[in-house]
Scaffold this motif. Structure first.
Motif, PDB file in Angstrom:
ATOM      1  N   LEU A   5      58.723  42.701  45.269  1.00  0.00           N
ATOM      2  CA  LEU A   5      57.203  43.249  45.257  1.00  0.00           C
ATOM      3  C   LEU A   5      56.665  43.680  44.118  1.00  0.00           C
ATOM      4  O   LEU A   5      55.566  43.455  43.846  1.00  0.00           O
ATOM      5  CB  LEU A   5      57.300  44.113  46.726  1.00  0.00           C
ATOM      6  CG  LEU A   5      56.925  43.544  47.764  1.00  0.00           C
ATOM      7  CD1 LEU A   5      56.791  44.576  49.059  1.00  0.00           C
ATOM      8  CD2 LEU A   5      55.798  42.525  47.832  1.00  0.00           C
ATOM      9  N   THR A   6      57.474  44.495  43.326  1.00  0.00           N
ATOM     10  CA  THR A   6      57.085  45.334  42.132  1.00  0.00           C
ATOM     11  C   THR A   6      57.156  44.221  41.057  1.00  0.00           C
ATOM     12  O   THR A   6      56.333  44.563  39.994  1.00  0.00           O
ATOM     13  CB  THR A   6      57.921  46.319  41.845  1.00  0.00           C
ATOM     14  OG1 THR A   6      59.156  45.850  41.702  1.00  0.00           O
ATOM     15  CG2 THR A   6      57.936  47.470  42.967  1.00  0.00           C
ATOM     16  N   ASP A   7      57.171  43.114  41.175  1.00  0.00           N
ATOM     17  CA  ASP A   7      57.306  41.912  40.123  1.00  0.00           C
ATOM     18  C   ASP A   7      56.005  41.273  40.131  1.00  0.00           C
ATOM     19  O   ASP A   7      55.396  40.426  39.403  1.00  0.00           O
ATOM     20  CB  ASP A   7      58.461  40.974  40.223  1.00  0.00           C
ATOM     21  CG  ASP A   7      59.742  41.679  39.634  1.00  0.00           C
ATOM     22  OD1 ASP A   7      59.617  42.546  38.696  1.00  0.00           O
ATOM     23  OD2 ASP A   7      60.699  41.353  40.109  1.00  0.00           O
ATOM     24  N   CYS A   8      55.390  41.359  41.295  1.00  0.00           N
ATOM     25  CA  CYS A   8      53.999  40.630  41.702  1.00  0.00           C
ATOM     26  C   CYS A   8      52.935  41.201  40.753  1.00  0.00           C
ATOM     27  O   CYS A   8      52.618  42.211  40.783  1.00  0.00           O
ATOM     28  CB  CYS A   8      53.815  40.591  43.035  1.00  0.00           C
ATOM     29  SG  CYS A   8      55.153  39.765  44.116  1.00  0.00           S
ATOM     30  N   ALA A   9      52.180  40.122  40.259  1.00  0.00           N
ATOM     31  CA  ALA A   9      50.973  40.639  39.469  1.00  0.00           C
ATOM     32  C   ALA A   9      49.972  41.084  40.317  1.00  0.00           C
ATOM     33  O   ALA A   9      49.120  40.009  41.078  1.00  0.00           O
ATOM     34  CB  ALA A   9      50.531  39.423  38.613  1.00  0.00           C
ATOM     35  N   VAL A  10      49.833  42.081  40.514  1.00  0.00           N
ATOM     36  CA  VAL A  10      48.619  42.950  41.255  1.00  0.00           C
ATOM     37  C   VAL A  10      47.911  43.658  40.191  1.00  0.00           C
ATOM     38  O   VAL A  10      48.343  44.601  39.440  1.00  0.00           O
ATOM     39  CB  VAL A  10      49.171  43.606  42.377  1.00  0.00           C
ATOM     40  CG1 VAL A  10      48.077  44.437  43.045  1.00  0.00           C
ATOM     41  CG2 VAL A  10      50.001  42.946  43.372  1.00  0.00           C
ATOM     42  N   ASN A  11      46.718  43.567  39.840  1.00  0.00           N
ATOM     43  CA  ASN A  11      45.739  44.186  38.812  1.00  0.00           C
ATOM     44  C   ASN A  11      44.804  44.849  39.820  1.00  0.00           C
ATOM     45  O   ASN A  11      44.041  44.424  40.524  1.00  0.00           O
ATOM     46  CB  ASN A  11      45.123  43.094  38.309  1.00  0.00           C
ATOM     47  CG  ASN A  11      46.100  42.503  37.146  1.00  0.00           C
ATOM     48  OD1 ASN A  11      46.920  43.312  36.284  1.00  0.00           O
ATOM     49  ND2 ASN A  11      46.102  41.086  37.190  1.00  0.00           N
ATOM     50  N   SER A  12      44.919  46.327  39.326  1.00  0.00           N
ATOM     51  CA  SER A  12      43.808  47.385  40.070  1.00  0.00           C
ATOM     52  C   SER A  12      44.172  48.627  39.068  1.00  0.00           C
ATOM     53  O   SER A  12      44.715  48.710  38.286  1.00  0.00           O
ATOM     54  CB  SER A  12      44.405  47.507  41.200  1.00  0.00           C
ATOM     55  OG  SER A  12      45.616  48.338  41.317  1.00  0.00           O
TER      56      SER A  12
END
Length: 1277
Positions: free
Chosen positions: A474-481
């Protein structure tokens, strides 16, 4: 005694600033004051001593690290030991990774630190300000230097800064200086701020604190006695280095740029004097037409006056041909109608069987909903480029995004210890960031059972994970914020610590970290006492335009919006994970919509998922189906009521035509079903546009024919001894040629319209052509049979619905004229065609010329929000996107097979660093970004070639080879820490500073580069940025495709998207032509731009020409068929064509005034307009041509009264009620392109057909025919 005291004081204090003396020497260990350093903070020992003569290995290392201070072995004095040089080399290696592409910049940067660390006059250019005791391994305690003040001339510092300020980072398109100036970024960076960051030990990179004091040359004020300014020679970026390094490229150095010509000025608008040129021409043309009209009228009346009243006009060849044609067609249709009316119970089942045979194909109908397949031809350039991209690269990832605002939140000021007073907008507040983080974590935690995967699915199964694509967590997923600046950690967000700066102690918190990170997003450690990283938890940077929006001039703290983006991999619809991704997005929307409804929500926000567009289009289609059904019901009710005779109240149920009207509607429905079934049989797909437009079109055509036929039957008295079937056949013989004229014109018109390259227009034209043709055939068969049955019922005085009930009141002996015919004959036609009213033609001509002018100002395009229903959440999203997003869509410049990237000439033709061609591939892209208002490019392209060269450079630690261990001779990553494991670099230092690998080296190390994860030791690794950007042949290793990513400026409407595509293609073509000149390049090699929106907007590059072609080929048959069926009557054919052209042009003019853009949807409606115009115009033209009245005015009156009344009742009054209902549709597309446009078409068609055309015919119609030459009975309309 006094001199002895001074000497003792000098030795004890070490405070003298003398040439040839050092202030510190030898490595003293790690700085005890630095915590959380990213590299070992090794500091020197305080040691006031003479500079050391360096020799042997010491000198060789000195010469490689600080060549600018080397004067030859045995002749070089220095203040740094071998161990110090090793630490300095390690530190400089990090900076070289991003600066080495500009040798003079890298040299100047090294010069600064070599001077303060190794200069033989070290004691003169710095002053120790802070020391610390460090215990050595042997137990000895040494005094180490942990801070000093360095004196540097502004001439040197400014020149060094200038040489580095434009050096690029190809992977991001940004500037390297942004990563080396801390909180100020590239925009606010200055020489002082640049050097201050180098001397700030809190950034995790500097081993000790250095206070750089920059003073003008010659100034001594502020300097200790004996101290001098370091004023070394700084190289300009366009100069070669003493070690042979070439001048920096234009990409990194403005002084190296060639004289690039300014883009040509935009063409001036066409003006004549101070007026619009097109307007002036239209006025002149109108004036000429008006004068010619006056001259024609005067000449005609003069000739008529001079002719003898008794003169007899001979029948012309055209008249004879027309007579023969009408006699043949009338006789043919009379016989046909009699047969159909005689055997209705045979005709109807046969027609039903034929229709069912065609319609059964509907079970295999393929409904196209993908906008790409609808509007872009399969062989169009955009589709070919999309196919190439999708075949070689992963498709664009799926975007799921929220844009959040807090408009009622007041702003506040924050007095930062490091950054001074800062204005924070209301939305940049801790409680809102925490709320956003909680929402983000709730979305990240989405889990559901997947039948496709046969297990529980979550975000990690479908997310875009650039740095760990094979097995992401989950922490490898590209989530930009914004919370990613704190690694989504509540502890980091709540962290506070006291910090002392320049004697002032204050608390630093999340605000200081935020300010630093938005200005330096690539930093692994901020400069505050918090010491936190700015990198997201997935390992990549979060650029500020992906975290916040609605700011100006990079003042990020004043942003008005927060942005949260989840990126998913895009899968083919056949892939099992496609449904998994769609299900995740569905649950994402559920959470967001539930959150929006929560009264405790502090945000006002807009949102979208990748599936939202398709969902909303499907929703509005389903919701608007009842609107269309109501529209058709209203039309049916009107037809059923309007066809009745209503001679008396007692005979209402006998004389009504409810079942005839229903039969007419069924004929239309059957013709549409037969057309759809036939094309489904042969594999031509349908679309929602066809389902919505074709029935409407065929209903307009069919209703008109029904009214003409039925009204003519009602108005015509049955002759003595004439049977009912013969009566129907005779009436059909009178009107069927007119029906044939219109139906054949429209059918041929639409068949020719199928020559269009647009799939939606082509399929619409095919479906419409066959439907119109089938409608005519069924009217000539099934409807004639239905009318025969109804006439039999009516003759027997039986009620329509209750067939067994009879009425005693007999049918009136006189034919029923209805209401409309007497009104038009007695009032309307005489009023329209009196000498005063006929000047209305001038008004129509003036309107036509005005619309020609407006035609040149119609907007081309279709904004995507118009495809949404008026209550769609996507409309809010588009509004937020255009208002708050600060960067446009990414666009790729893609290379095809046929270019040799491995040769030196090939590399130079692509790259933009030192030694590259000044007009190389990436350099031209950079030139284009200098004119964003013309090129629509905002950020230069990332270049894997440039970063690959930098990665190979031995000046960095990126590319090394194992010299020991099990992986010997294989690639060794920069994070390998084993001593003596990787002592060999992949390449040696080139003599001229321009590194170019051999073909073997290029091919050997390229896979290592593409799989190398970037980190602090090697930020140039290609994993994430380039691993999907290069496609190689699995057997030969040849590069068969590659891409270079740039960014468009923010594009807000279809006109800008289209212009961006056009300019990108122009630029790509220019690059292609240049690269084909490189030795060994194939002549079919190509560079082309690609982004996901191009396939939608390519149509607007050619739609004007496409529209002119389609409308032109549709107009041609209206003239040809009219001439043929009127016996080669060219004048009537021309007047018929002229009126249809005017209706079409006026429609486009009104589109301009009413804000209706010209696009594929409006083109379909304009093609429909031609068909409907035929109905308004051709019936009257034929009626006029066949009239035997003595004057043109009288013939025009007769045609207007007899045929005009039927056209008004059959076309205008049939269309208008149904069109008005469409105004209540939710879909903006229907409101604009179906309600507005069809309303315009119907009103203009009615005005031209019932007002302009009769007047036109009264002036320019053919000359009278003598009654003795033509039988009134044969050609009674």
């Amino acid at each position: 005694m006094f001199l002895l005291y001074l000497c003792l004081l000098q030795v004890l204090t070490g405070a003298q600033h003398e040439p040839g003396y050092c202030s510190f020497y030898e490595d003293c260990g790690l700085n005890p004051a630095v915590e959380g350093a990213l590299i070992p903070p090794r500091v020197p020992c305080k040691d006031y001593r003479k500079a050391v003569n360096v020799t042997g290995d010491h000198y060789e290392l000195f010469k490689s690290v600080c060549p600018m201070l080397a004067h030859g072995e045995g002749k070089t004095l220095a203040c740094c030991s071998f161990r110090q040089l090793t630490a300095l080399q390690s530190s400089l290696t990090l900076s070289k990774a991003v600066l080495i592409r500009c040798p003079s910049c890298a040299d100047n940067f090294a010069h600064i630190h070599c001077a303060t660390t190794c200069s033989p006059n070290q004691s003169q250019i710095l002053k120790i300000t802070k020391t610390a005791n460090i215990t050595q391994p042997a137990g000895m305690v040494n005094e180490a230097v942990v801070g000093y003040e360095a004196y540097v001339s502004t001439s040197f510092s400014d020149a060094s800064f200038r040489s580095c300020k434009n050096v690029r980072i190809p992977a991001t398109g940004g500037y390297a200086i942004a990563t080396m100036c801390g909180r100020y970024g590239a925009t606010l960076c200055t020489p002082q701020r640049w050097l201050d960051f180098q001397g700030d030990s809190s950034n995790g990179l500097a081993p000790l604190d250095i206070n750089f004091k920059l003073l003008p040359d010659g100034q001594t004020a502020g300097l200790p006695p004996g101290a001098v300014l370091f004023a070394g020679t700084a190289l300009n970026c366009n100069e070669t280095t003493p070690t042979g390094g070439e001048a920096c490229s234009c990409q990194d150095c403005e002084q190296s740029c060639p004289a690039v010509p300014q883009p040509p000025p935009l063409p001036e608008p066409f003006m004549i004097g101070r007026l619009d040129g097109v307007l002036v021409i239209c006025i002149i043309v109108f004036s000429c037409i008006f004068l010619l009209l006056i001259c024609y009228v005067i000449l005609e009346y003069t000739i008529r006056y001079q002719k003898s009243k008794g003169a007899r006009k001979d029948v012309t060849c055209s008249d004879k041909a027309s007579l023969a044609t009408q006699e043949f067609l009338g006789s043919l249709f009379q016989t046909w109608g009699t047969i159909m009316a005689r055997y209705p119970l045979i005709v109807l089942p046969v027609c039903l069987v034929v229709v069912l045979a065609f319609a059964v194909g509907i079970k295999d109908i393929e409904l196209t909903t993908d906008p790409v397949q609808l509007w872009s031809a399969p062989q169009s350039r955009a589709m070919r480029e999309k196919a190439f991209h999708d075949a070689n690269f992963d498709p664009f990832y799926r975007t799921n995004q929220l844009i959040l605002t807090a408009p009622d939140r007041p702003s506040h000021y924050y007095d930062s210890l490091l950054f001074g007073e800062q204005n924070f907008s209301g939305i940049i507040s801790k409680d809102l960031i925490i709320e956003l983080l909680e929402l983000q974590q709730k979305i990240q935690a989405i889990e559901f059972w997947s039948d496709e995967l046969n297990r529980t699915a979550s975000l990690k199964d479908v997310c875009y994970a650039p740095l760990n694509p094979d097995n992401p967590s989950l922490t490898d997923c590209a989530v930009n914020s914004l919370p990613q600046y704190f690694q989504n950690s509540m502890d980091n967000l709540n962290a506070k610590v006291n910090m002392t700066e320049l004697g002032v102690t204050k608390e630093v918190d999340w605000r200081d970290h935020f300010i630093y990170c938005v200005n330096s997003p690539l930093s692994f450690k901020d400069i505050t006492a918090l010491g936190m990283s700015c990198m997201a938890d997935y390992g990549g940077p979060v650029f500020p335009f992906l975290a916040v929006g609605g700011y100006e001039n990079e003042e990020y703290t004043t942003a008005e919006a927060l942005i949260l983006t989840f990126s998913l991999n895009n899968y083919a619809r056949t892939d099992v994970k496609f449904k998994v991704a769609e299900e995740w997005e569905r649950r994402f929307l559920e959470i967001v919509q539930e959150y929006q409804k929560n009264p405790n929500t502090n945000f006002t926000f807009a949102y979208m998922a990748e599936r939202s567009l398709e969902d909303e289009i499907n929703r509005t289609t389903a919701e608007d189906i009842p609107i269309f059904m109501i529209s058709y019901a209203v039309i049916f009710l009107y037809i059923a009521v309007a066809l009745g005779e209503y001679s008396s109240c007692k005979r209402i149920l006998v004389d009504s035509k409810f079942l005839v009207g229903l039969g007419g509607i069924l004929v239309v429905g059957c013709s549409v079903m037969a057309s759809m079934g036939f094309y489904a049989w042969i594999g031509i797909p349908s679309s929602l546009v066809i389902l919505q437009v074709v029935p409407f079109l065929v209903l307009a055509v069919g209703a008109d024919n029904i009214f003409i036929f039925v009204l003519e039957y009602q108005r015509d008295m049955r002759r003595t001894g004439e049977k009912r079937e013969e009566h129907i056949g005779r009436v059909l013989g009178n009107v069927a040629p007119s029906m044939l004229l219109c139906s054949l014109s429209e059918s041929v018109c639409f068949f020719l319209g199928a020559l269009s390259t647009m799939p939606a227009v082509k399929s619409f034209a095919l479906y419409a052509a066959l439907a119109v043709l089938m409608d005519f055939i069924l009217q000539m068969t099934a409807f004639v049979a239905l009318l025969s049955l109804d006439a039999r019922r009516q003759d027997a005085n039986r009620c329509e619905i209750a067939c067994c009930v009879t009425v005693k009141t007999p049918h009136p002996s006189e034919p029923n004229q209805g209401v409309l015919l007497p009104l038009m004959k007695k009032y309307y036609a005489p009023a329209l065609l009196n000498p005063v009213s006929r000047v209305l033609m001038v008004v129509f001509l003036a309107t036509f010329c005005a619309c020609v002018f407006l035609l040149f100002h119609v907007k081309v395009g279709l904004n995507q929000e118009l495809a949404m229903p008026s209550d769609s959440y996507m409309l809010d999203y588009f509004a937020y996107l255009y208002k708050y997003f600060e960067v446009g869509v990414p666009t790729y410049f893609i290379t095809t097979k046929g270019f040799n990237f491995t040769s030196e000439e090939g590399i130079n033709a692509v790259c933009s660093s030192v030694g590259c061609d000044q007009f190389s591939f990436t350099q031209k892209l950079r030139y284009a970004t200098e004119y964003p208002e013309r090129s629509y490019l905002a950020i230069p392209a990332s270049s894997w070639v440039d970063d690959y060269i930098d990665w190979l450079n031995p000046g960095s630690k990126c590319c090394r080879i194992y010299t020991a261990g099990p992986n010997k001779v294989e690639f060794c990553p920069a994070n390998e820490t084993g001593l003596f494991m990787c002592t060999k670099k992949c390449m040696s230092i080139p003599q001229n500073g321009v590194l170019r690998p051999s073909v073997e080296e290029f091919n050997r190390f390229l896979p290592d580069f593409l799989s190398n994860r970037p980190d602090l030791q090697c930020p140039k690794g290609g994993l994430g940025a380039y691993d999907k950007a290069v496609v190689r042949d699995k057997e030969t290793g040849e590069i068969i495709a590659s891409r270079f990513m740039a960014y468009h400026t923010p594009l807000v409407n279809s006109q800008e998207f289209t212009a961006a595509l056009e300019k990108a293609r122009e630029l790509a073509h220019n690059i292609t032509m240049t690269m084909r000149n490189v030795t060994g390049t194939s002549q079919d090699f190509e560079v082309f731009p690609y982004t996901v929106t191009y396939v939608y907007y390519e149509q607007y590059l050619t739609i004007v020409n496409e529209g002119l072609f389609n409308i032109g080929v549709c107009l041609l048959p209206t003239f040809v068929v009219c001439c043929i069926l009127l016996g080669m009557d060219f004048r009537s054919g021309f007047l018929n064509l002229l009126t249809i052209v005017m209706i079409t042009v006026d429609t486009v003019g009104v589109m301009t005034l009413w804000g209706i853009d010209f696009n594929a949807v409006s083109l379909i409606n304009l093609v429909t307009a031609v068909g409907i115009s035929v109905e308004f115009v051709s019936h009257l033209t034929r009626s006029f041509a066949l009239s035997i009245r003595p004057t043109k005015v009288e013939r025009a009156k007769e045609a207007t009264a007899n045929m005009g009344s039927a056209v008004f009742a059959g076309v205008a009054m049939t269309n208008l009620p149904g069109i008005v209902v469409l105004a209540f549709a939710k879909a903006q597309l229907i409101q604009i392109f179906f309600f507005r446009l069809n309303l315009v078409i119907t009103l203009l068609g009615m005005a031209h057909g019932l007002i302009f055309l009769p007047v036109l015919l009264s002036f320019f119609g053919m000359l009278k025919r003598e009654a003795s030459d033509m039988s009134e009975q044969e050609f009674h309309p």
